[in-house]
Design a protein around this motif. Structure first.
Motif, PDB file in Angstrom:
ATOM      1  N   GLY A 193       7.022   2.452   0.483  1.00 32.32           N
ATOM      2  CA  GLY A 193       6.040   1.617  -0.195  1.00 32.32           C
ATOM      3  C   GLY A 193       4.770   1.454   0.620  1.00 32.32           C
ATOM      4  N   LEU A 194       4.918   1.178   1.917  1.00 30.75           N
ATOM      5  CA  LEU A 194       3.747   1.004   2.786  1.00 30.75           C
ATOM      6  C   LEU A 194       2.981   2.319   2.939  1.00 30.75           C
ATOM      7  N   ALA A 195       3.706   3.436   3.057  1.00 34.21           N
ATOM      8  CA  ALA A 195       3.048   4.737   3.163  1.00 34.21           C
ATOM      9  C   ALA A 195       2.256   5.056   1.902  1.00 34.21           C
ATOM     10  N   THR A 196       2.831   4.720   0.746  1.00 35.08           N
ATOM     11  CA  THR A 196       2.135   4.955  -0.521  1.00 35.08           C
ATOM     12  C   THR A 196       0.875   4.105  -0.606  1.00 35.08           C
ATOM     13  N   MET A 197       0.963   2.860  -0.172  1.00 36.01           N
ATOM     14  CA  MET A 197      -0.228   1.993  -0.141  1.00 36.01           C
ATOM     15  C   MET A 197      -1.319   2.591   0.764  1.00 36.01           C
ATOM     16  N   GLY A 198      -0.889   3.121   1.914  1.00 42.39           N
ATOM     17  CA  GLY A 198      -1.840   3.725   2.831  1.00 42.39           C
ATOM     18  C   GLY A 198      -2.523   4.939   2.207  1.00 42.39           C
ATOM     19  N   LEU A 199      -1.756   5.774   1.518  1.00 46.73           N
ATOM     20  CA  LEU A 199      -2.325   6.955   0.867  1.00 46.73           C
ATOM     21  C   LEU A 199      -3.254   6.558  -0.288  1.00 46.73           C
ATOM     22  N   LEU A 200      -2.925   5.479  -0.974  1.00 44.02           N
ATOM     23  CA  LEU A 200      -3.796   4.991  -2.047  1.00 44.02           C
ATOM     24  C   LEU A 200      -5.109   4.469  -1.470  1.00 44.02           C
ATOM     25  N   ALA A 201      -4.998   3.701  -0.384  1.00 44.89           N
ATOM     26  CA  ALA A 201      -6.197   3.139   0.245  1.00 44.89           C
ATOM     27  C   ALA A 201      -7.092   4.238   0.814  1.00 44.89           C
ATOM     28  N   ALA A 202      -6.479   5.331   1.279  1.00 45.57           N
ATOM     29  CA  ALA A 202      -7.241   6.444   1.866  1.00 45.57           C
ATOM     30  C   ALA A 202      -7.801   7.381   0.795  1.00 45.57           C
ATOM     31  N   GLY A 203      -7.405   7.157  -0.442  1.00 45.65           N
ATOM     32  CA  GLY A 203      -7.910   8.002  -1.526  1.00 45.65           C
ATOM     33  C   GLY A 203      -7.140   9.299  -1.705  1.00 45.65           C
ATOM     34  N   VAL A 204      -6.036   9.459  -0.976  1.00 45.21           N
ATOM     35  CA  VAL A 204      -5.217  10.676  -1.108  1.00 45.21           C
ATOM     36  C   VAL A 204      -4.481  10.663  -2.448  1.00 45.21           C
TER      37      VAL A 204
END
Length: 275
Positions: free
Chosen positions: A260-271
């Motif tokens: 979940g946290l990794a997905t949030m990070g990828l969303l925030a980074a625009g990936v």
């Protein structure tokens, strides 16, 4: 060959995540997005789901027959009405009603608004923590034969929460089972039994999709995906029931939170894109 490989990967994802408490909807939403594979199509998704439906039906075939036959007998023979298997039949029926009613009532919201990846990632983390707390705090003295109608309703409401991607049908039901005091094996087994009408019903609901030409991979890879999801799903059920007899759900909790946290990070980074 590339489509075949993608079908195998998606079949493994479906088979593993349908029954482990880590959310199949989250994985089938996140990983194709990460790999840039796009939507495999409604027909592929519907067919591959049939594999996991067959897995749960075949694995629990003896339980299904015993419960169904006892339930039918109880309709005509009063002496069967207090039998644990006939009562279990009623518990499964009543416990399945919330996800059916809410699934139909919220169909449009589920298919559109709930598919936002921010929601999925948040539910992975939140429900992972809920599973961890319930597993540690819940008592472990209740076996499945001590099930009551009240508990069946609460477990059914918990299962219905899985209409939100990222929650996990088995994870939500197991969490409620542990909170109600059932031991890990009982909570997991009832979660699987309760999932049978929901999983089969969802499969029947998506059958019309198979008739559509909305299949990005073709029928060869699709059939391979079905076989893989069946084999992996059957193995996942057998493994999890053995695992929880001696160990906690902590690895699943950690995995959910990290994903979940990794997905949030990828969303925030625009990936990844949320929509």
């Amino acid at each position: 060959m590339w489509d075949l490989l993608k079908a195998v990967v998606l079949g493994v994802l479906q088979g593993l995540t349908e029954f482990l408490p880590i959310s199949s909807s989250a994985h089938l939403r996140i990983f194709p997005e990460i790999f840039g594979w796009g939507d495999p199509g409604a027909a592929f998704t519907a067919v591959v789901q049939i594999g996991t439906e067959l897995a749960v039906l075949i694995y629990f075939r003896k339980d299904i027959w015993r419960i169904a036959s006892a339930w039918v007998r109880s309709l005509f023979q009063p002496e069967w009405r207090g039998h644990v298997d006939s009562r279990m039949g009623w518990y499964i029926i009543v416990g399945s009603l919330p996800i059916v009613v809410l699934g139909i009532a919220l169909k449009d919201i589920i298919e559109k608004d709930f598919r936002n990846l921010w929601i999925t990632a948040t539910m992975l983390v939140v429900m992972g923590l809920v599973l961890g707390v319930a597993d540690r705090v819940g008592a472990t003295d209740k076996a499945i034969n001590r099930m009551t109608m009240r508990d069946a309703v609460l477990l059914g409401l918990a299962q219905a929460a899985a209409l939100v991607p990222g929650v996990s049908r088995s994870g939500a039901t197991i969490s409620m089972g542990r909170a109600l005091g059932y031991d890990r094996e009982a909570a997991t087994r009832f979660a699987f039994l309760l999932a049978i009408p929901a999983v089969v019903g969802a499969g029947l609901f998506t059958l019309p999709d198979i008739a559509e030409n909305d299949n990005a991979y073709g029928w060869g890879p699709t059939i391979v995906g079905l076989v893989v999801s069946f084999v992996v799903g059957y193995a996942a059920i057998a493994w999890l029931l053995r695992y929880v007899s001696t160990k906690s759900y902590t690895p699943f909790v950690l995995y959910r939170v990290l994903l979940g946290l990794a997905t949030m990070g990828l969303l925030a980074a625009g990936v990844l894109t949320a929509a």
